[in-house]
Scaffold this active site. Structure first.
Site, PDB file in Angstrom:
ATOM      1  N   LYS A  47      -6.740   0.478  -4.115  1.00 44.61           N
ATOM      2  CA  LYS A  47      -6.395   1.236  -3.477  1.00 44.61           C
ATOM      3  C   LYS A  47      -7.328   2.574  -4.057  1.00 44.61           C
ATOM      4  O   LYS A  47      -7.298   2.918  -5.003  1.00 44.61           O
ATOM      5  CB  LYS A  47      -4.689   1.956  -3.856  1.00 44.61           C
ATOM      6  CG  LYS A  47      -4.362   2.857  -2.765  1.00 44.61           C
ATOM      7  CD  LYS A  47      -2.796   3.123  -3.027  1.00 44.61           C
ATOM      8  CE  LYS A  47      -2.198   4.189  -2.119  1.00 44.61           C
ATOM      9  NZ  LYS A  47      -0.539   4.103  -2.215  1.00 44.61           N
ATOM     10  N   CYS A  71      -1.779   1.650   2.298  1.00 48.92           N
ATOM     11  CA  CYS A  71      -1.267   3.017   2.430  1.00 48.92           C
ATOM     12  C   CYS A  71      -2.014   3.929   2.609  1.00 48.92           C
ATOM     13  O   CYS A  71      -2.741   4.242   3.535  1.00 48.92           O
ATOM     14  CB  CYS A  71      -0.033   3.076   1.411  1.00 48.92           C
ATOM     15  SG  CYS A  71       1.316   4.176   1.935  1.00 48.92           S
ATOM     16  N   GLU A 110       2.358  -3.350   0.390  1.00 51.38           N
ATOM     17  CA  GLU A 110       1.893  -2.701  -0.817  1.00 51.38           C
ATOM     18  C   GLU A 110       2.874  -3.111  -1.884  1.00 51.38           C
ATOM     19  O   GLU A 110       4.151  -2.783  -1.931  1.00 51.38           O
ATOM     20  CB  GLU A 110       1.662  -1.224  -0.496  1.00 51.38           C
ATOM     21  CG  GLU A 110       1.217  -0.619  -1.649  1.00 51.38           C
ATOM     22  CD  GLU A 110       1.186   0.926  -1.751  1.00 51.38           C
ATOM     23  OE1 GLU A 110       1.871   1.472  -0.536  1.00 51.38           O
ATOM     24  OE2 GLU A 110       0.674   1.460  -2.189  1.00 51.38           O
TER      25      GLU A 110
END
Lengths: 334, 307
Positions: free
Chosen positions: A125, A162, A58
């Site tokens: 994300k 994540c 990430e």
């Protein structure tokens, strides 16, 4: 038959293997050019090592703790630097992550699947942690799309970043949408050194449990690439993994060490596992949809909760002993 | 109160070196690794290769010296010993022993003249005037801590290294520090470790036993100890803080766990009362963009390293 060769090739992959390279890097905070150069180097190394897929962590192109630097290192999807990076992926797949600026100037934490010289897919994300040591929602916009995409690897690929994996729905939706290979790229800060943890690091135990669980429940490969190095107070712990569709950990990278780690997987394991344990076949998305629609309506106070005690607030099934005064505008659904 | 104890490391005499509450036991291998990378990253990102540590002869600064030597090599570390004329000779001997074992550079800077020059000595007033002769140990202690800070920051220039902090989590949380004194530093590798964990890590990295066993002391006057000052032992205080802060237990829950309610309340006041010591001072918000409020950049970012 124009597509014949491709199809044959894909079936043939059932007995072949895919070589995955995990680029467990330590990005330099805010140094986009230096990180881009490192990505080019590692893509070259992965290619030399015979990798089919190379995965970076990430914000591997920018570093994590950016704060107000986020806008300075953002790239539009038509950025020539991204095109050059994609250009380095002929006969190769790569997952890279960066700050993406949209046409309307929102900043996203993005992960892109680059294949055969092109940007194949971009995942923004969707869950931005803004609690504890995290402050992502202050600096970034949340994505609101989740798509599994086909890949030259012959497997459907689902990307997540994540915290996306700390929400049950993400892995499930990606698998239902056709993903057989779930890729989670992370910048997970290591914390909690209590000696009672599996490897003396609470974060690692917690993540590895998740990876294994998702692989098993979605009967998919899970590739987890986590960064190392330091941004400010934070130490990132690495420990990247590849987990098989039956939940078996095929490879685990060392904690805190930078490196390019390769692991071979058999794509045929997905079919084997899904036939032996047809969990995905037995999912009930239509039931989830119906019940979620009900729950959403009830939480919004738009429907009467049939499972709640009388007098319970929307979204709660238990009524208080002594009901509090209701502010104007917050009428309970009856 | 039942206190589960983890296996504390043993000394040369076969006895545990210290009391280690079970819930505070850490994986020292992971801690060493994280701290090593942290120290290297802090220096690299700031454009430095060397470090300065104020070595008192106590466990906190001793541990930091060992950790810095482990991270960057003893040859890049300067330990500065800064005794006052009433400082314990044993502490100085322990500090000198640590320096010898590490093989790092060291220097002794007596701060007596600096402190006495201000408060006066033997009836002769200093810069503070006649009143200074009556200064309390508290004022003198704070002054001495700030003199040591100025020495370290001067040596930061002459040695070309960053000042590494040596304060632990326990003393920071209860405010047992001198603002802009012992708490001043470029970065702190042990500030998130309770005293019990400092002891555990010190044993793991090989800090000499005499330093680990010695009763912790600010050494403001002969025979002073932290635990007598605070009226509570470190294992108890560390456990209390661990459950209150890290594990978010309420005061009532702590009392139910067996902690003395009066102590819980006292520690609560110490923590709240020292909040100002742990934070950057607020700047009056006047302009469109204010450092720390809505101008938020990483401390270390492109261009921030010393050229």
């Amino acid at each position: 038959m124009r597509a014949g060769a491709g199809r044959l090739n894909r079936y043939a992959r059932g007995v072949q293997s895919i070589r995955i390279a995990l680029a467990q890097t330590a990005p330099r905070l805010g140094q986009l050019d230096a990180n881009l150069a490192r990505h080019h180097e590692l893509i070259g190394e992965a290619r030399a090592a015979g990798a089919d897929l190379v995965v970076f962590p990430e914000l591997g192109l920018t570093g994590y703790q950016l704060q107000d630097l986020a806008a300075d290192v953002a790239m539009r999807l038509d950025d020539p630097r991204l095109a050059r990076l994609a250009g380095a992926t002929r006969d190769l797949s790569a997952v890279v992550s960066f700050v993406e600026e949209s046409a309307d100037h929102r900043l996203f934490i993005a992960a892109a699947l680059l294949e055969d010289g092109e940007v194949r897919h971009v995942h923004r994300k969707i869950h931005l942690p803004t609690y504890g040591l995290f402050d992502e929602r202050r600096f970034f916009a949340a994505g609101d799309m989740l798509r599994a995409v086909p890949s030259r690897l012959g497997l459907g690929v689902g990307l997540a970043v994540c915290e996306d994996f700390f929400h049950l729905s993400v892995a499930q939706l990606l698998a239902l949408d056709g993903a057989q290979l779930l890729v989670n790229v992370s910048s997970s800060p290591g914390r909690d050194l209590a000696a009672t943890h599996e490897v003396g690091l609470g974060t690692a135990s917690s993540w590895w449990t998740l990876m294994r669980t998702y692989a098993q429940l979605t009967t998919s490969f899970v590739v987890f690439c986590n960064r190392v190095g330091n941004d400010e107070s934070i130490s990132f712990w690495g420990g990247s993994e590849v987990v098989a569709p039956n939940g078996e950990t095929l490879f685990r990278a060392p904690l805190f060490d930078e490196g390019l780690f390769t692991v071979d997987v058999s794509p045929g394991d997905v079919r084997r596992e899904r036939i032996a344990v047809p969990l995905l076949r037995d999912e009930r998305p239509e039931l989830q949809l119906r019940e979620l629609a009900r729950v959403v309506a009830e939480r919004a106070g738009l429907g009467h909760d049939t499972t709640a005690e009388s007098g319970a607030e929307p979204g709660l099934d238990v009524a208080p002993d002594d009901p509090p005064h209701e502010p104007i505008g917050f009428r309970k659904a009856r | 109160m039942s206190t589960g104890a983890a296996a504390a490391p043993l000394g040369a005499d076969g006895q545990p070196l210290f009391e280690l509450p079970a819930e505070l036991a850490i994986d020292t291998g992971v801690a060493r690794r994280v701290i090593r990378e942290f120290i290297r990253a802090q220096l690299r990102q700031a454009g430095f290769e060397r470090a300065v540590v104020g070595l008192s002869g106590g466990i906190d600064s001793g541990l930091v010296a060992y950790l810095v030597a482990e991270a960057i090599g003893a040859e890049r570390l300067l330990c500065v010993l800064m005794p006052y004329r009433t400082s314990s000779p044993a502490s100085r001997a322990d500090a000198e022993d640590a320096v010898r074992r590490l093989g790092c550079a060291s220097e002794v800077v007596e701060i007596s003249a600096m402190v006495d020059g201000f408060f006066g000595l033997e009836g002769a007033p200093g810069a503070a005037g006649r009143e200074g002769l009556e200064a309390s140990p508290h004022r003198r202690g704070n002054f001495a801590a700030r003199m040591r800070m100025t020495v370290l920051y001067d040596r930061s220039v002459t040695w070309g290294g960053l000042v590494v902090g040596t304060g632990n989590k326990t003393e920071s949380l209860v405010g047992y520090t001198t603002l802009f004194g012992d708490s001043a530093c470029a970065f702190n590798p042990i500030g998130d470790l309770y005293k019990s964990q400092v002891r555990q890590l010190a044993a793991a990295v090989g800090v000499p036993e005499t330093i680990i066993r010695k009763a912790p002391s600010a050494d403001l006057w002969p025979g002073q100890t932290d635990e007598a000052d605070a009226g509570v032992s470190y294992p108890v205080l560390d456990r209390l803080l661990h459950w209150r802060i890290d594990k978010r237990r309420s005061g009532e829950e702590l009392a139910a766990m067996g902690f003395d309610p009066a102590l819980v309340e006292r520690v609560e006041r110490m923590v709240a009362g020292s909040e100002f010591k742990r934070q950057v001072p607020p700047v009056a918000k006047l302009g469109p963009r204010t450092a720390g409020v809505d101008y938020l950049y990483p401390r270390r970012r492109p261009g921030s390293a010393r050229g």
